[in-house]
Design a protein around this motif. Sequence first.
Motif, PDB file in Angstrom:
ATOM      1  N   ASN A 162       0.828  -1.210   0.000  1.00 20.46           N
ATOM      2  CA  ASN A 162       0.000   0.000   0.000  1.00 20.46           C
ATOM      3  C   ASN A 162       0.861   1.259   0.000  1.00 20.46           C
ATOM      4  O   ASN A 162       0.616   2.202  -0.751  1.00 20.46           O
ATOM      5  N   ILE A 165       2.659   1.620  -3.431  1.00 21.18           N
ATOM      6  CA  ILE A 165       1.740   1.999  -4.513  1.00 21.18           C
ATOM      7  C   ILE A 165       1.372   3.468  -4.434  1.00 21.18           C
ATOM      8  O   ILE A 165       1.521   4.223  -5.408  1.00 21.18           O
ATOM      9  N   PHE A 205      -2.493  -7.291  -0.527  1.00 21.86           N
ATOM     10  CA  PHE A 205      -1.938  -6.644   0.661  1.00 21.86           C
ATOM     11  C   PHE A 205      -1.226  -7.659   1.547  1.00 21.86           C
ATOM     12  O   PHE A 205      -0.165  -7.392   2.095  1.00 21.86           O
ATOM     13  N   ASP A 211      -5.682  -9.923  -5.021  1.00 16.23           N
ATOM     14  CA  ASP A 211      -6.877  -9.192  -4.626  1.00 16.23           C
ATOM     15  C   ASP A 211      -7.173  -8.132  -5.679  1.00 16.23           C
ATOM     16  O   ASP A 211      -6.259  -7.467  -6.180  1.00 16.23           O
ATOM     17  N   ASP A 213      -8.697  -5.145  -5.523  1.00 10.38           N
ATOM     18  CA  ASP A 213      -8.386  -3.762  -5.158  1.00 10.38           C
ATOM     19  C   ASP A 213      -6.901  -3.457  -5.308  1.00 10.38           C
ATOM     20  O   ASP A 213      -6.517  -2.454  -5.930  1.00 10.38           O
ATOM     21  N   MET A 214      -6.067  -4.305  -4.709  1.00 12.95           N
ATOM     22  CA  MET A 214      -4.621  -4.049  -4.744  1.00 12.95           C
ATOM     23  C   MET A 214      -4.059  -4.199  -6.155  1.00 12.95           C
ATOM     24  O   MET A 214      -3.147  -3.462  -6.549  1.00 12.95           O
ATOM     25  N   THR A 215      -4.601  -5.134  -6.914  1.00  9.62           N
ATOM     26  CA  THR A 215      -4.139  -5.308  -8.295  1.00  9.62           C
ATOM     27  C   THR A 215      -4.460  -4.069  -9.116  1.00  9.62           C
ATOM     28  O   THR A 215      -3.618  -3.559  -9.859  1.00  9.62           O
ATOM     29  N   ALA A 218      -2.205  -1.211  -8.035  1.00  9.59           N
ATOM     30  CA  ALA A 218      -0.837  -1.400  -8.537  1.00  9.59           C
ATOM     31  C   ALA A 218      -0.757  -1.010 -10.011  1.00  9.59           C
ATOM     32  O   ALA A 218       0.203  -0.354 -10.443  1.00  9.59           O
ATOM     33  N   SER A 270     -14.221  -8.862  -3.637  1.00  7.78           N
ATOM     34  CA  SER A 270     -13.059  -8.832  -2.750  1.00  7.78           C
ATOM     35  C   SER A 270     -13.438  -9.648  -1.530  1.00  7.78           C
ATOM     36  O   SER A 270     -14.546  -9.482  -1.001  1.00  7.78           O
ATOM     37  N   SER A 278     -14.206  -2.300  -5.114  1.00  5.01           N
ATOM     38  CA  SER A 278     -13.307  -3.064  -5.982  1.00  5.01           C
ATOM     39  C   SER A 278     -13.549  -2.707  -7.441  1.00  5.01           C
ATOM     40  O   SER A 278     -12.610  -2.532  -8.231  1.00  5.01           O
ATOM     41  N   GLN A 281     -12.141   0.743  -8.304  1.00  5.26           N
ATOM     42  CA  GLN A 281     -10.687   0.744  -8.469  1.00  5.26           C
ATOM     43  C   GLN A 281     -10.282   0.216  -9.838  1.00  5.26           C
ATOM     44  O   GLN A 281      -9.293   0.672 -10.431  1.00  5.26           O
TER      45      GLN A 281
END
Length: 615
Positions: A162, A165, A205, A211, A213-215, A218, A270, A278, A281
């Motif tokens: 996090n 990013i 995360f 995941d 959201d994180m993908t 990124a 998610s 999600s 994003q």
Amino acid sequence: MLGGKNGNFIVAMLLAFVGFFYTNNAVQASERTDQDIQSIIEQVIDWKKQSIGQNVDDPLFSNTYLKDAGNTIADWYPIGMGRIGYDDDYMAYTAMIDRIVTERYATKNKLSETKATEWHRIALAYLASGGDATNVGNGINLIADGTYNRGKTVDLGTQGINGLIWGLITLDAMRYEVPKDAHDTRQEIIQRILALQLKEGGFAFDQKKSDVDMTAMAITALAPYYNSEETYHYTNKQAGKQVTKSVRHVIDEALLWLSKQQQKDGDYKSDGKSNLESTAQVVVALTSLHIDPQRDERFIKNTHSSVDGMMKYRQGDGGFIHAKTYNKNNPTSQPDESNSMASEQALYAFVALFRYIEGDRTLYDFRDEQTTKVKNKIYEVEQAIAKLKNQPDLAKQALVLYKKVPIAERSYVDNYALLEDTLTEERIPFKTASLTANQKQTKRVMTTPSYFHQNRRKDNAITKQDVAAVAELVRQKPSTEQEVTVTKYLKQWKQADNASDFSEEKKLLQQRQQEIDKLKKEIASLNEEILDKLYPFEDLKWSDAKAVKEITARYKALPVNDRKQVIQYEDVEKAEVQINSLRRQRVITVLLVVVVIVLGMSFIIKKRRQKDDEE
């Protein structure tokens, strides 16, 4: 059976019809125009205003809202609103951030001991509101302290992926130049993100399972380097093996994984639950790469795009819900009640989409908008590259045109990947300037196009109306509710060219700010003493009477509205009643004892008299 030329012709026609039907029906999703999206955005903002008791015609950034400035619950709306040029009181927001950041910098851990994203979120909101994130308050540099020099105190990756990013997103918001003596370079941050890619192509995360959201986040962070020819050599953390990849390679893998995760309604999950955030994003990530979320076949399932997926969570009041089903682990998010976090993410996702449709910079690219000349150069090279599908021999000419595009703008050439692939296949040697090493801009230029009616003042000059407003303000009794207004006026007095003509008003404002600070300290002191001396309230005894009396007197001395900032202020009011009740009980007890003693004495005296009479 179908046979012969006629049979082959019929089969070909059927296949063509099926192909036409698939392209125009099975894949094509409904599209929302820029006017539709603008209306959605405005209704989200109206919902937010109404949710905190404000009129839709009044600014959102007022006393009620800005009490939370500098915190996650208040910093995302300025980002979405600022990036579409929505008319609001941005000076009030930046003034409060100046004050809050300065105060928090006076503490040991400044904005946060472990969360670098505190710097990133505030910096982005400050930029979106027209401020310079390298000069907040009295010269605080949020970009240096929160990103490239964060490692001098706490590692940028302490917060996990996090921090990396959002550090990269914030660093590239103005394509800030990283000093040679910085703790972390841009390339190092990019490489650290790449090293955290998981085997299925996404990011997470917890570094266990990809995941959405994180993908998506990124991808958003890496998007400015999709056209970069640089390759990175690193050890993939999950596999523990040496890897050599370009940013484009990693993003393509992440996009493929995201495409597979899309649900039939166009939304995303998610932790196994379909939700708005999600999906939002993903929309931001796609527009960061100049991919149309409403048309790209990779991101349309069952005729539903990710934009359709977001609309699934829209409520009749203009806000958005987090999810359609109740989650006991997230009790504040109801399936039938608009949610602030969901609405703010929907807001900036639709702003990202709107900016894409209008041909503006991406959501997190805060630089001055591109000139017509730059846009024409980008269009020219994109048209030349498009021809390479059928005429690969034109690759050299396309490369010449590409090099005419300013280095800092080359990330906006949507189809550069085709040029790079063609040059490689044709064995034409090529090398262009590094995108990561050529980021030079450092100052903020507020030229965000406005798509809303503007009533905002274009300058900070002090007017007669301002002077009258200040006079009315100082006539009122001090209250913390005046903090936003006083802070805003002080910033205006600081910036105005004619401020020297109104020095007396400035002194009055400074005096009122000191009075407000005194009130805030008193409230903080009261809260400490309540916890120390009165809590828990149900255990109060007569021996606590003095403390209750003192605290109650101080509590009642506060302005009525400020009393609400005292923790469990209703219990403080009850405490006085409780002590009074104990006092009455004590008085009654004393009176009873006196009565008993008097009666006892009377009885003894009476007996003695009877005895004397008998003798």
